[in-house]
Design a protein around this motif. Sequence first.
Motif, short mmCIF file in Angstrom:
data_model
loop_
_atom_site.label_atom_id
_atom_site.label_comp_id
_atom_site.label_asym_id
_atom_site.label_seq_id
_atom_site.Cartn_x
_atom_site.Cartn_y
_atom_site.Cartn_z
N LEU A 245 24.17 54.67 41.53
CA LEU A 245 25.19 54.16 40.18
C LEU A 245 23.73 52.89 39.79
CD1 LEU A 245 26.95 54.02 38.03
CD2 LEU A 245 28.26 51.92 39.29
N ARG A 246 23.12 52.75 37.93
CA ARG A 246 22.02 52.32 37.57
C ARG A 246 22.53 51.68 36.50
NH1 ARG A 246 17.63 52.77 38.98
NH2 ARG A 246 16.93 52.32 37.57
N LEU A 247 22.39 50.58 36.66
CA LEU A 247 22.99 49.23 35.44
C LEU A 247 22.89 50.07 34.52
CD1 LEU A 247 23.36 46.78 34.66
CD2 LEU A 247 21.54 46.09 34.84
N ASP A 248 22.25 51.03 34.10
CA ASP A 248 21.86 51.68 32.85
C ASP A 248 23.15 53.24 32.61
OD1 ASP A 248 20.01 50.45 32.22
OD2 ASP A 248 19.11 52.23 32.77
N ASP A 249 24.42 53.36 33.93
CA ASP A 249 25.88 54.81 34.06
C ASP A 249 26.58 53.25 33.37
OD1 ASP A 249 23.28 56.51 35.07
OD2 ASP A 249 24.73 55.71 37.12
N LEU A 250 26.28 52.21 33.04
CA LEU A 250 27.53 51.25 32.51
C LEU A 250 27.21 50.77 31.46
CD1 LEU A 250 27.67 48.92 36.15
CD2 LEU A 250 29.01 50.71 35.85
N THR A 251 28.39 50.53 31.07
CA THR A 251 28.76 50.59 29.11
C THR A 251 28.77 49.05 29.41
OG1 THR A 251 29.47 52.49 29.03
CG2 THR A 251 29.83 50.26 27.04
N GLY A 252 27.41 47.84 28.40
CA GLY A 252 27.58 46.62 27.81
C GLY A 252 28.64 45.89 28.48
N SER A 253 29.62 46.12 26.75
CA SER A 253 31.01 44.78 26.97
C SER A 253 32.01 45.90 28.31
CB SER A 253 31.43 44.47 26.55
OG SER A 253 31.12 45.89 24.82
N THR A 254 32.31 46.59 28.74
CA THR A 254 33.17 47.74 29.19
C THR A 254 33.31 46.67 31.17
OG1 THR A 254 32.60 49.09 28.69
CG2 THR A 254 33.85 49.39 30.44
N ARG A 255 34.81 46.25 30.87
CA ARG A 255 34.99 46.24 32.48
C ARG A 255 35.05 47.19 32.83
NH1 ARG A 255 33.42 41.04 31.42
NH2 ARG A 255 34.95 40.15 33.12
N TYR A 256 34.35 46.33 34.35
CA TYR A 256 35.05 46.95 35.75
C TYR A 256 35.44 45.81 36.58
CZ TYR A 256 31.58 50.47 33.31
OH TYR A 256 31.22 51.00 32.22
N VAL A 257 36.07 46.62 37.66
CA VAL A 257 36.92 45.86 39.01
C VAL A 257 36.22 46.68 39.96
CG1 VAL A 257 38.49 45.74 39.92
CG2 VAL A 257 39.06 45.72 37.11
N LEU A 258 35.23 45.85 41.30
CA LEU A 258 35.16 46.52 42.11
C LEU A 258 35.30 45.86 43.17
CD1 LEU A 258 32.26 47.37 43.96
CD2 LEU A 258 31.98 44.76 44.20
N SER A 259 36.38 46.69 44.24
CA SER A 259 36.73 46.16 45.83
C SER A 259 36.13 46.30 46.75
CB SER A 259 38.34 46.48 45.36
OG SER A 259 38.24 47.86 45.21
N ALA A 260 36.60 46.57 47.76
CA ALA A 260 36.31 46.63 48.84
C ALA A 260 36.92 46.06 50.32
CB ALA A 260 35.11 45.14 49.96
N HIS A 261 38.19 47.83 50.72
CA HIS A 261 39.10 47.71 50.16
C HIS A 261 39.21 48.85 52.47
CE1 HIS A 261 39.25 51.58 49.36
NE2 HIS A 261 38.28 50.82 47.55
#
Length: 168
Positions: free
Chosen positions: A105-121
Amino acid sequence: MRLRPLPLLVPLIASFLTLTGCGNAVTARVVGAVGVGTDPDGTVVAVVATCGHDLDTVTLVRGREGLPDDEPNPVVASGPLATDAGGLTVVTLTVASAASPPGPLRLDDLTGSTRYVLSAHSSREDVEAEQVTFAAEDLSALPADRVVTGDGQIRARDALREACTAAP
Protein backbone atom coordinates in the motif's frame (compact mmCIF):
# COMPACT_ATOMS: atom_id res chain seq x y z
CA MET A 1 -40.32 15.55 44.85
CA ARG A 2 -39.02 16.30 41.35
CA LEU A 3 -37.83 13.47 39.09
CA ARG A 4 -34.49 13.95 37.36
CA PRO A 5 -34.69 12.03 34.06
CA LEU A 6 -31.18 12.88 32.81
CA PRO A 7 -29.31 10.30 34.95
CA LEU A 8 -31.70 7.65 33.65
CA LEU A 9 -31.50 8.72 30.01
CA VAL A 10 -27.72 8.60 29.61
CA PRO A 11 -27.36 4.81 30.16
CA LEU A 12 -30.49 4.19 28.09
CA ILE A 13 -29.15 6.19 25.13
CA ALA A 14 -25.72 4.53 25.39
CA SER A 15 -27.35 1.09 25.38
CA PHE A 16 -29.51 2.00 22.39
CA LEU A 17 -26.51 3.21 20.36
CA THR A 18 -24.57 0.05 21.18
CA LEU A 19 -27.45 -2.22 20.19
CA THR A 20 -28.19 -0.38 16.96
CA GLY A 21 -24.63 -0.70 15.69
CA CYS A 22 -23.73 2.97 15.75
CA GLY A 23 -19.98 3.09 15.18
CA ASN A 24 -17.60 0.21 15.66
CA ALA A 25 -18.17 -1.74 18.86
CA VAL A 26 -14.89 -2.94 20.30
CA THR A 27 -14.97 -5.54 23.04
CA ALA A 28 -11.35 -6.68 22.83
CA ARG A 29 -8.89 -6.01 25.62
CA VAL A 30 -6.48 -3.28 24.50
CA VAL A 31 -2.79 -4.24 24.69
CA GLY A 32 0.39 -2.98 23.10
CA ALA A 33 0.53 -0.04 20.75
CA VAL A 34 0.30 0.64 17.03
CA GLY A 35 1.26 3.61 14.90
CA VAL A 36 1.01 4.34 11.20
CA GLY A 37 3.59 6.06 9.03
CA THR A 38 5.43 5.74 5.77
CA ASP A 39 8.82 4.55 4.65
CA PRO A 40 11.00 6.99 2.68
CA ASP A 41 9.67 5.51 -0.59
CA GLY A 42 6.03 6.28 0.34
CA THR A 43 4.98 2.79 1.42
CA VAL A 44 2.43 2.86 4.25
CA VAL A 45 3.63 0.88 7.27
CA ALA A 46 2.21 -0.12 10.63
CA VAL A 47 4.64 -0.05 13.53
CA VAL A 48 3.51 -2.36 16.34
CA ALA A 49 4.66 -3.05 19.88
CA THR A 50 2.85 -6.28 20.84
CA CYS A 51 4.26 -6.23 24.38
CA GLY A 52 4.42 -10.03 24.29
CA HIS A 53 0.74 -10.47 23.40
CA ASP A 54 -0.54 -12.64 20.58
CA LEU A 55 -1.24 -9.91 18.00
CA ASP A 56 -0.88 -11.51 14.57
CA THR A 57 -2.69 -9.36 12.01
CA VAL A 58 -2.72 -5.70 11.03
CA THR A 59 -5.79 -4.42 9.17
CA LEU A 60 -6.50 -1.04 7.59
CA VAL A 61 -10.15 -0.21 6.91
CA ARG A 62 -11.87 2.84 5.44
CA GLY A 63 -13.79 4.91 7.97
CA ARG A 64 -17.57 4.84 8.42
CA GLU A 65 -18.37 7.98 6.40
CA GLY A 66 -21.30 7.24 4.10
CA LEU A 67 -21.75 3.62 5.17
CA PRO A 68 -25.07 2.21 6.38
CA ASP A 69 -25.01 1.09 10.02
CA ASP A 70 -25.16 -2.59 9.08
CA GLU A 71 -22.34 -2.48 6.50
CA PRO A 72 -18.81 -3.36 7.63
CA ASN A 73 -15.92 -1.02 6.99
CA PRO A 74 -14.24 -1.87 3.66
CA VAL A 75 -10.82 -3.46 4.13
CA VAL A 76 -8.17 -1.42 2.31
CA ALA A 77 -5.03 -3.38 3.24
CA SER A 78 -3.70 -5.91 5.70
CA GLY A 79 -0.56 -7.74 6.68
CA PRO A 80 0.67 -10.54 8.92
CA LEU A 81 2.34 -9.59 12.18
CA ALA A 82 5.10 -11.75 13.60
CA THR A 83 5.23 -11.68 17.40
CA ASP A 84 7.99 -9.39 18.54
CA ALA A 85 10.25 -10.15 21.46
CA GLY A 86 9.53 -6.89 23.24
CA GLY A 87 10.69 -4.78 20.34
CA LEU A 88 8.90 -3.16 17.45
CA THR A 89 7.62 -4.85 14.33
CA VAL A 90 7.22 -2.90 11.09
CA VAL A 91 4.51 -4.31 8.83
CA THR A 92 4.20 -3.36 5.19
CA LEU A 93 0.49 -3.37 4.38
CA THR A 94 -0.68 -5.22 1.27
CA VAL A 95 -3.52 -3.82 -0.85
CA ALA A 96 -6.72 -5.82 -0.31
CA SER A 97 -8.75 -4.60 -3.29
CA ALA A 98 -9.62 -6.88 -6.19
CA ALA A 99 -9.58 -3.76 -8.38
CA SER A 100 -5.91 -3.07 -7.60
CA PRO A 101 -2.95 -5.32 -8.24
CA PRO A 102 -1.57 -6.91 -5.07
CA GLY A 103 1.40 -5.14 -3.63
CA PRO A 104 2.44 -2.75 -0.91
CA LEU A 105 0.00 0.00 0.00
CA ARG A 106 1.41 3.37 -1.04
CA LEU A 107 0.46 6.74 0.35
CA ASP A 108 -0.81 7.67 -3.13
CA ASP A 109 -3.35 4.81 -2.87
CA LEU A 110 -5.13 6.63 -0.02
CA THR A 111 -7.53 9.53 -0.54
CA GLY A 112 -6.40 12.78 1.15
CA SER A 113 -9.13 13.56 3.70
CA THR A 114 -10.84 10.14 3.87
CA ARG A 115 -10.59 8.69 7.38
CA TYR A 116 -8.96 5.28 7.84
CA VAL A 117 -8.72 3.02 10.89
CA LEU A 118 -5.64 0.86 11.53
CA SER A 119 -5.72 -1.97 14.04
CA ALA A 120 -3.38 -4.74 15.17
CA HIS A 121 -5.30 -7.68 16.58
CA SER A 122 -5.21 -11.38 17.37
CA SER A 123 -7.01 -14.13 15.50
CA ARG A 124 -6.72 -16.41 18.54
CA GLU A 125 -7.65 -14.25 21.52
CA ASP A 126 -9.80 -11.18 22.14
CA VAL A 127 -7.01 -8.58 22.26
CA GLU A 128 -5.94 -5.71 20.04
CA ALA A 129 -3.72 -2.65 20.15
CA GLU A 130 -5.33 0.77 20.39
CA GLN A 131 -6.75 1.68 16.97
CA VAL A 132 -5.34 4.59 14.98
CA THR A 133 -7.71 6.81 13.03
CA PHE A 134 -6.00 8.99 10.42
CA ALA A 135 -6.21 10.51 6.95
CA ALA A 136 -3.58 10.32 4.19
CA GLU A 137 -2.94 14.03 4.63
CA ASP A 138 -1.82 13.26 8.21
CA LEU A 139 1.01 11.13 6.79
CA SER A 140 2.07 13.21 3.79
CA ALA A 141 4.63 15.38 5.61
CA LEU A 142 5.52 12.87 8.32
CA PRO A 143 9.22 11.95 8.60
CA ALA A 144 9.96 8.22 8.15
CA ASP A 145 10.99 7.85 11.82
CA ARG A 146 7.62 9.15 13.10
CA VAL A 147 4.14 7.63 13.34
CA VAL A 148 0.61 8.78 14.11
CA THR A 149 -0.66 6.95 17.21
CA GLY A 150 -4.09 6.07 18.58
CA ASP A 151 -4.39 9.32 20.49
CA GLY A 152 -3.71 11.31 17.32
CA GLN A 153 -0.22 12.33 18.41
CA ILE A 154 2.89 12.21 16.25
CA ARG A 155 5.62 10.24 17.99
CA ALA A 156 8.95 8.61 17.29
CA ARG A 157 8.51 4.96 16.33
CA ASP A 158 10.58 3.87 19.34
CA ALA A 159 8.14 5.64 21.71
CA LEU A 160 5.60 2.86 21.07
CA ARG A 161 7.66 0.61 23.36
CA GLU A 162 6.46 2.73 26.30
CA ALA A 163 3.06 1.01 26.05
CA CYS A 164 4.76 -2.21 27.19
CA THR A 165 5.96 -0.64 30.44
CA ALA A 166 2.83 1.42 31.18
CA ALA A 167 0.60 0.29 34.02
CA PRO A 168 -2.33 -1.88 32.82
